[in-house]
Design an enzyme around this catalytic site. Structure first.
Site, PDB file in Angstrom:
ATOM      1  N   CYS A   1       9.814  19.502  -5.372  1.00 22.19           N
ATOM      2  CA  CYS A   1      10.212  20.820  -5.843  1.00 22.19           C
ATOM      3  C   CYS A   1       9.708  21.807  -4.804  1.00 22.19           C
ATOM      4  O   CYS A   1       8.558  21.754  -4.384  1.00 22.19           O
ATOM      5  CB  CYS A   1       9.553  21.116  -7.186  1.00 22.19           C
TER       6      CYS A   1
ATOM      7  N   CYS B   1      13.962  21.360 -10.474  1.00 25.33           N
ATOM      8  CA  CYS B   1      12.622  20.974 -10.917  1.00 25.33           C
ATOM      9  C   CYS B   1      12.537  21.078 -12.445  1.00 25.33           C
ATOM     10  O   CYS B   1      12.895  22.114 -13.005  1.00 25.33           O
ATOM     11  CB  CYS B   1      11.584  21.883 -10.275  1.00 25.33           C
TER      12      CYS B   1
ATOM     13  N   LYS C   1      -5.775 -20.164 -12.504  1.00 23.03           N
ATOM     14  CA  LYS C   1      -5.075 -18.873 -12.517  1.00 23.03           C
ATOM     15  C   LYS C   1      -4.903 -18.346 -13.944  1.00 23.03           C
ATOM     16  O   LYS C   1      -4.612 -19.103 -14.862  1.00 23.03           O
ATOM     17  CB  LYS C   1      -3.682 -19.041 -11.878  1.00 23.03           C
TER      18      LYS C   1
ATOM     19  N   ASP D   1      -8.715 -11.008  -6.106  1.00 22.19           N
ATOM     20  CA  ASP D   1      -7.360 -10.871  -5.581  1.00 22.19           C
ATOM     21  C   ASP D   1      -7.359  -9.915  -4.399  1.00 22.19           C
ATOM     22  O   ASP D   1      -7.010  -8.751  -4.506  1.00 22.19           O
ATOM     23  CB  ASP D   1      -6.432 -10.373  -6.690  1.00 22.19           C
TER      24      ASP D   1
ATOM     25  N   CYS E   1       5.800  27.146  -9.018  1.00 19.77           N
ATOM     26  CA  CYS E   1       5.994  26.078 -10.004  1.00 19.77           C
ATOM     27  C   CYS E   1       4.659  25.822 -10.724  1.00 19.77           C
ATOM     28  O   CYS E   1       3.655  25.515 -10.071  1.00 19.77           O
ATOM     29  CB  CYS E   1       6.473  24.833  -9.264  1.00 19.77           C
TER      30      CYS E   1
ATOM     31  N   TYR F   1     -17.851 -16.365  -0.491  1.00 23.12           N
ATOM     32  CA  TYR F   1     -17.714 -17.504  -1.399  1.00 23.12           C
ATOM     33  C   TYR F   1     -17.765 -18.883  -0.751  1.00 23.12           C
ATOM     34  O   TYR F   1     -17.698 -19.877  -1.450  1.00 23.12           O
ATOM     35  CB  TYR F   1     -16.459 -17.380  -2.262  1.00 23.12           C
TER      36      TYR F   1
ATOM     37  N   CYS G   1      10.067  24.240 -13.271  1.00 23.20           N
ATOM     38  CA  CYS G   1      10.317  25.645 -12.948  1.00 23.20           C
ATOM     39  C   CYS G   1      11.772  25.938 -12.599  1.00 23.20           C
ATOM     40  O   CYS G   1      12.120  27.086 -12.337  1.00 23.20           O
ATOM     41  CB  CYS G   1       9.397  26.103 -11.811  1.00 23.20           C
TER      42      CYS G   1
ATOM     43  N   GLU H   1     -16.669 -19.300 -10.199  1.00 23.33           N
ATOM     44  CA  GLU H   1     -16.621 -17.991  -9.536  1.00 23.33           C
ATOM     45  C   GLU H   1     -15.373 -17.231  -9.955  1.00 23.33           C
ATOM     46  O   GLU H   1     -14.334 -17.851 -10.191  1.00 23.33           O
ATOM     47  CB  GLU H   1     -16.573 -18.188  -8.006  1.00 23.33           C
TER      48      GLU H   1
ATOM     49  N   LYS I   1     -12.001 -15.407  -9.213  1.00 23.84           N
ATOM     50  CA  LYS I   1     -11.076 -15.493  -8.080  1.00 23.84           C
ATOM     51  C   LYS I   1     -10.588 -14.084  -7.787  1.00 23.84           C
ATOM     52  O   LYS I   1      -9.779 -13.520  -8.522  1.00 23.84           O
ATOM     53  CB  LYS I   1      -9.899 -16.410  -8.397  1.00 23.84           C
TER      54      LYS I   1
END
Ligand code: IVH
Length: 680
Positions: A438, A420, A326, A130, A443, A238, A423, A126, A128
């Site tokens: 900003c 910024c 793993k 996360d 902008c 599972y 701008c 299967e 695994k």
């Protein structure tokens, strides 16, 4: 007895003290890891503390106590959710990190089973996932409890959140459904959902989740299931938990049955003969992981036959019949060449590391997001540093840490820009936010993003007006704000490259049609910070018109459910800005007329008023008010003769007394749930 106490030999006393300390340490790190998702030590360091305690307890069995971390499966449950004790403990898995360790697992299995080393065992392979492990309890086919793994013995009751997972059946379908079926599986987020959630967080100036696993855990542990419902969690089953009235002969048979009853099972699960096929599966998945829509960090191999599983049995924390294989981490070492600043729609400035290009599992990486300056400071990332970069389920890789041993003495700390980069406007850091913004109203990247948001499907839905055309409108100087969209002419569009008559009229029609969108969409389209689709809808319902909303005071705004001080303040700031008002006026003048929505009438509680008092443990006050209001009733703060119902939780005080005095109907939380038909 007294004598032996007095005689306590020193080694034992020393062992007892050390064992106590180890338990405390392990509990602490368990909590950081399992409960808070913020480990401070590596798995290897944890394992070594754990083994030290195991060794002590082996030498002095009288030191073993039921609450020792060696006697459970790891961690403690959060206090804020109701605790659920699993009927059977939820175990963990031992790890293999390469193909030879996988082959060693196979040899161990055969040794315990008394099989020849060249015998062929049937395995189920299967992916695994996360995410985080949960247990779902189906009684008579109905989902009654969803709980996190917690410490393996006791988890948290997250039923309300689990119910929001669309892929999960609330009632099983099909034939032969047993009276009790517990299934275990992984709750996870797709990469797409993870990226969306993080983009939203960054826009709101909040710290993003480090990876999809943390995002899934954070979403499932929301006390407010409505927030969870906005996070599209997924689930794959599972393993079985406790079951009654059904026998499964093998893992494959279990998965087939549950899939048949409607529980999601990963389609990549495969039954194979012998260990070499499991190694091939491991290598295949390592390739395929790059193109999967969710994050996997390895594969899991399980002996298929449940009879053999029973024969193999379990160690204290993990079964002998399974192993987690793993994958190596997707990391690489490279150098930060520069740190640049990118500006988003709401003006958030995100620092991005430009890296010496490096290949990580088949992908060339030359940029990594640094998220915000808190993160840069915490990790002390400087231009010129050698860093470890990881691709962890994100299209944009992240810097894990700096290799300080390789730091150049002239590596400079990076500071947020004073101006910024797009701008030249002033840049500010808002209290309580990790983001730097900003504040320039004109902008360019902010204008581009705000027009794209305005025209997007869930906002004003201006069909055909995508990024390409918006870019051209901006570069030709035809629009400076969203209001300019409603003043465009056919001639303006004809100035575009490759623009035909038909396309120009389609765009004009689409803009014209958007003038009649409902008020909720219009409010959402304005792009007011912290005002998402739902909040915009609530505002439209509560105020009924744009003028009312524009005039609403802070107090009026915060009296609306869902709207707290931050959101209310942000709305006020938006409407107090004369430039924003001018943009809105220009739109209204051009004929934009957001349609007003009707408030819902005719619900079951029309005309009825409710007061909630005391400590509520089954739902939040906001949830309960929403339930009442959705049915046309109102939730009020104080009890009077006119009150229809008082819902009293634990420790209800004066309001409950008053209700009794006035003869108002008092309901328990359960009775209230029954009334709204939510129970069961
Ligand atoms: S089996 C006794 N199968 O990995 C069997 N676990 O390190 C227990 N996981 O806590 C788990 N995908 O959260 C199993 N296909 C899979 C899995 C899986 C992910 C996670 C699970 C578990 C952890 C064990």
């Amino acid at each position: 007895m007294q004598l032996s106490l007095l005689d306590t030999p020193d080694p034992k006393e020393t062992a007892r003290k050390r064992a106590d300390e180890l338990r405390r340490l392990l509990e602490h790190h368990n909590r950081l890891y399992y409960v808070l998702d913020a480990p401070e030590i590596s798995d290897a360091e944890y394992d070594s503390l754990f083994r030290e305690l195991q060794a002590l307890e082996l030498r002095f069995p009288e030191l073993v106590s039921p609450e020792s971390p060696t006697q459970r499966v790891g961690g403690t449950a959060l206090e804020k959710f109701r605790a659920v004790t699993h009927r059977l403990p939820m175990l963990s898995l031992e790890n293999a990190t390469n193909d030879s360790e996988i082959r060693e697992f196979d040899l161990r299995v055969k040794k315990v089973l008394g099989l020849a080393p060249d015998a062929v065992v049937e395995y189920v392979c299967e992916p695994k996932l996360d995410g985080l492990a949960v247990e779902l309890v189906y009684e008579e086919g109905v989902l009654t409890v969803g709980a996190t793994r917690g410490d393996g013995i006791t988890g948290e009751d997250v039923t309300a959140n689990i119910r929001t997972i669309r892929a999960l059946p609330l009632r099983l379908g099909g034939k032969g459904i047993p009276p009790l079926l517990e299934v275990r599986g992984e709750v996870f987020l797709s990469l797409e959902a993870f990226q969306r959630i993080n983009a939203e967080k960054e826009e709101q100036g909040e710290a993003p989740f480090a990876n999809p696993r943390n995002a899934a855990a954070g979403s499932l542990r929301q006390l407010d299931p409505r927030i969870t419902a906005r996070r599209p969690l997924s689930f794959f089953c599972y393993a079985p938990g406790a079951c009654e009235g059904v026998e499964f002969g093998s893992q494959q048979e279990f998965l087939n049955s549950t899939a048949g009853w409607g529980v999601p099972v990963n389609p990549l699960v495969r039954r194979v003969q012998g260990i070499e096929a499991t190694v091939a599966y491991y290598l295949e998945m390592q390739q395929r992981r790059e193109s999967l829509p969710y994050e996997i960090d390895g594969t899991v191999i399980k002996v298929d036959s449940f009879a053999l599983q029973r024969e193999l049995g379990e160690k204290s924390r993990s079964p002998r019949w399974a192993v987690a294989c793993k994958f190596p981490p997707r990391q690489a070492v490279t150098v930060v060449e520069n740190i640049i600043h990118s500006v988003g729609r709401t003006g958030v400035i995100t620092p991005v590391a430009q890296l010496s290009p490096v290949e990580i599992s088949g992908v060339t990486v030359s940029r990594a997001t640094l998220h915000n300056w808190d993160e840069i400071t915490a990790k002390d990332i400087r231009v010129g540093d050698t860093v470890v970069v990881e691709r962890a389920g994100d299209v944009i890789p992240a810097v894990v840490r700096v290799v300080t041993e390789r730091r150049n003495s002239n590596a400079q700390p990076s500071l947020p820009p004073a101006k910024c980069p797009e701008c030249g406007s002033e840049v500010v850091r808002i209290a309580d936010e990790v983001a730097v913004r900003c504040m320039g109203l004109s902008c360019p990247p902010q204008i581009r993003e705000s027009i794209m948001h305005f025209a997007s499907r869930n906002a004003m839905d201006i069909e055909g007006l995508g990024e390409k055309f918006i870019e051209q409108l901006l570069s030709l100087g035809l629009v400076h704000s969203v209001a300019d969209l409603y003043h465009l002419t056919r001639d303006d569009f004809m100035r575009f490259e490759r623009m035909g008559d038909k396309l120009a009229s389609n765009l004009l029609t689409a803009i014209e049609n958007s003038k009649q969108r409902d008020l909720g969409r219009f409010i959402f389209a304005l792009g007011i910070r912290h005002v998402g689709e739902r909040t915009a809808k609530s505002l439209a319902q509560a105020f009924g018109s744009l003028e009312n909303l524009e005039r609403a005071t802070f107090e009026e705004l915060t009296s609306i459910r869902d709207i707290g001080a931050t959101v209310a303040q942000s709305i006020r700031t938006f409407f107090d800005n004369q430039e924003n008002i001018a943009v809105i006026r220009r739109m209204l003048e051009a004929g934009v007329a957001p349609a007003v929505e009707e408030k819902r009438v005719g619900g079951r509680f029309t005309g009825k008023s409710f007061v909630f008092t005391g400590k509520l443990s089954h739902f939040t006050r906001e949830d309960a008010s929403r339930l009442v209001e959705d049915e046309g009733g109102s939730a009020v703060g104080s009890v009077s003769k006119k009150t229809d119902f008082v819902v009293a939780g634990e420790d209800a005080g004066s309001k409950l007394a008053k209700a009794r005095e006035l003869g108002v109907t008092v309901l328990t939380e359960e009775e209230f749930l029954e009334l709204v038909g939510q129970k069961g």
